[in-house]
Write an enzyme that holds these catalytic residues in place. Structure first.
Site, PDB file in Angstrom:
ATOM      1  CD1 TRP A 104     -21.192 -45.232 -50.771  1.00 33.31           C
ATOM      2  CD2 TRP A 104     -19.235 -45.755 -51.738  1.00 33.31           C
ATOM      3  NE1 TRP A 104     -20.235 -45.379 -49.780  1.00 33.31           N
ATOM      4  CE2 TRP A 104     -19.037 -45.699 -50.340  1.00 33.31           C
ATOM      5  CE3 TRP A 104     -18.138 -46.060 -52.548  1.00 33.31           C
ATOM      6  CZ2 TRP A 104     -17.797 -45.929 -49.743  1.00 33.31           C
ATOM      7  CZ3 TRP A 104     -16.897 -46.288 -51.961  1.00 33.31           C
ATOM      8  CH2 TRP A 104     -16.737 -46.222 -50.573  1.00 33.31           C
ATOM      9  CG  ASP A 174     -23.328 -50.212 -54.674  1.00 31.04           C
ATOM     10  OD1 ASP A 174     -23.418 -51.167 -53.876  1.00 31.04           O
ATOM     11  OD2 ASP A 174     -22.443 -49.326 -54.593  1.00 31.04           O
ATOM     12  CE  LYS A 198     -20.505 -51.023 -47.102  1.00 31.81           C
ATOM     13  NZ  LYS A 198     -19.922 -50.036 -46.281  1.00 31.81           N
TER      14      LYS A 198
END
Ligand SMILES: Cc1ncc(COP(=O)(O)O)c(C=O)c1O
Ligand SMILES: Cc1ncc(COP(=O)(O)O)c(C=O)c1O
Ligand SMILES: [Mg+2]
Ligand SMILES: [Mg+2]
Ligand SMILES: [Mg+2]
Ligand SMILES: [Mg+2]
Lengths: 361, 361
Positions: A104, A174, A198
């Site tokens: 990511w 993040d 999530k």
């Protein structure tokens, strides 16, 4: 209650059962209002109260200081990969530092290079992203526009235990896959972002927590949706927000506050859940091979392999048969990944651990 | 069933009851899967089937030709106001033509001027956006990048009955508030877009139908989320799509196909519903003052005023008391607005008409 499996998906992921139950109960008509939450105008009182409640609960749970604004956006974390450099880097002659600890972070960097100067402060590639940098490993740029990190790399399963030292440079993180899984000192960050799917709600809402002064510099000539300031000035109603997702996010916060006792408590439970699986891996005599180095392991995404692909396939198929679902690793790395976010009950993790012990035999 | 009101919100707006009922039934666990739809990985088979089904139903309902792709995006129609010129205008030396028939068209233009050359082909401002242009009124640019129109202006309540003639120039239309309310000849358009929260689902999903060849020119240096090509090449899974919203959109399509008999049938019903209210206005001897000229009236948003603000306030308050809710006009124009999208039952419109007749006495 209908039969529910234990769902280890990395996201969209399992939601707290009481949240689903409340949403189900009120789906046709919110009591006293007579319409579904998803049918309410975002400018009307009933939805405005839901919106404000979600925000207030987030502020309280994460202890967000007055220096920061909370935004509810669309576009997922990948739109944030662009919005961050567009708002904080573009048009300056500064450099943005990226700490690459997995897939990511690399994708975040891909977008940043389009907007300005970037520097890779550290890259875990040589060891296949199985560990995190020590402070001394970081090649930080003095007076950088910001330092970007990925708090938890969902695919590789490595998670920072503490913030790197970045001095006066804004730290951007993040938190997509460990948001609200433990307390976080928001005052240390210039910007935190997390897609909800999530730990915080359904796909389609992304939370951005941003230090107010960082919103000033973006040019008004940018596409309106991409300017944080527009959303902040309009309390995330610059345009129609994803109202039903924000409602569910508010219910998840309420569950964390009222049923789970807050972030310290959920952190303890998350640590205990992760330990069950890591112990099973460590005590398997190499039958299960963990990906991350022990000190950098994620509490959220437990990644491991079996000796050969054939056993891995059997493992996943047999797990699925006993109601342990969505355990396949990300398509880019394979293997097994057990995502055990806040809403995964201890019972589900125990069942998986028992399955792992049994399968090994 | 819990008590439901008749909700005339302009969006987010009323949803079909059978859609809400199916979503409610399966909210904890989709039969045969054991997880809520919103808990499913977008890369797994159960969600992929839902995603494909929603798309197939849309293609069938709107008769979308092979020349066009269907995308499910986030960010609302206002992000489309930017994405359209970014993908179709930026980096060319062409001009984009904008036909301004109300508030939304103006906001679309605001974003386009940031990205390239624009021309106002017509502006309804002199008559306060109460009518639409005739073909001869349009000042079109030869070889324009595209012509942008707003099929239905949600705030003013004016709606095109036919497409303007634009020759070989791609026609781009904002169908946010009349999407799937009637058949549309997609082959006439370069691009159609619609946020879902009026006629197609909850807030947080935006449908884009785009001619494939128009996706080629956008530069790869643009922010990844903003490039239509990325979404098309990944079947709207370039990143995590708003899965639950897409599921609901699919259920709305199924309702249109199976319960309502398709778009010709729903159009007839929409016309009949609108006529009930416009007749009440026209037969009120000026007690109710319609905003749009009769030939340009919207079937979706019926906008009118009462002689004085005092009566208007009373009208809205008393309507609310009898379960006719969210009838206030947009905060920018005031007055009354009855949004009577597909999912508003005839019964609800009849009740409002009766209320109007009674209130007048
Ligand atoms: C750490 C992290 N960052 C970013 C993303 C991308 O989020 P989205 O798909 O919502 O853009 C994800 C997951 O999908 C993630 O796990
Ligand atoms: C015709 C029209 N275009 C654009 C929009 C903006 O959509 P969004 O708020 O999803 O950006 C709306 C409604 O809100 C609309 O009615
Ligand atoms: Mg998201
Ligand atoms: Mg992931
Ligand atoms: Mg939308
Ligand atoms: Mg509107």
């Amino acid at each position: 209650m209908p039969e529910r499996v234990f769902n280890f998906s990395a996201g969209p992921a399992v939601m707290p059962l009481p949240v689903l139950e409340e949403a189900q109960r009120d789906l046709l008509a919110l009591p006293g209002v007579g319409s579904s939450v998803m049918e309410l105008s975002h400018r009307g009182k009933p939805y405005m109260a839901i919106h404000a409640d979600a925000k207030t609960r987030l502020v309280s749970l994460l202890n967000i200081p007055d220096t920061h604004d909370v935004l509810f956006l669309q576009g997922g974390s990948r739109l944030q990969f662009s919005m961050i450099p567009i708002n904080l880097l573009k048009g300056t002659d500064k450099t943005a530092d990226y700490i690459l600890t997995g897939s990511w972070g690399k994708k975040a960097l891909e977008e940043a290079v389009k907007e300005g100067k970037t520097n890779v402060a550290w890259d875990g590639k040589p060891t296949n992203y199985n560990c995190l940098p020590k402070q001394a490993d970081l090649k930080l740029t003095p007076d950088a526009a910001y330092v970007h990190m990925t708090s938890n790399e969902t695919i590789q399963g490595v998670q920072f235990q503490a913030e790197p030292e970045v001095g006066n440079v804004p730290l951007v993180s993040d938190l997509s896959s460990d948001f609200m899984s433990r307390p976080v000192d928001v005052s240390k960050y210039g910007l935190i972002y997390a897609c909800a799917q999530k730990n915080a709600g359904p796909a389609g809402v992304t939370v951005v927590i941003i230090r107010k002064d960082l919103m000033e510099q973006a040019s008004s000539d940018l596409p309106g949706y991409l300017v944080y300031r527009n959303h902040a000035e309009n309390d995330s109603m610059w345009n129609t927000p994803p109202t039903f997702g924000i409602y569910l996010l508010g219910l998840v916060c309420k569950w964390l506050q009222e049923d789970m006792g807050g972030l310290e408590k959920i952190q303890k439970q998350n640590e205990a859940k992760a330990k069950l699986l890591y112990d099973a891996i460590d005590q398997s005599n190499g039958f299960y091979i963990g990906h991350a180095l022990p000190e950098d392991r994620s509490m959220m995404n437990v990644t491991f392999k079996l000796g050969d692909e054939e056993s891995e396939k059997r493992f996943l198929a047999e797990a699925n048969e006993v109601g342990l679902t969505q355990l396949g690793g990300h398509r880019s790395v394979g293997g097994v990944r057990a995502s055990i976010y806040n809403a995964m009950p201890v019972e589900g993790v125990e069942k998986l651990r028992d399955f792992m012990l049994k399968f090994k035999k």
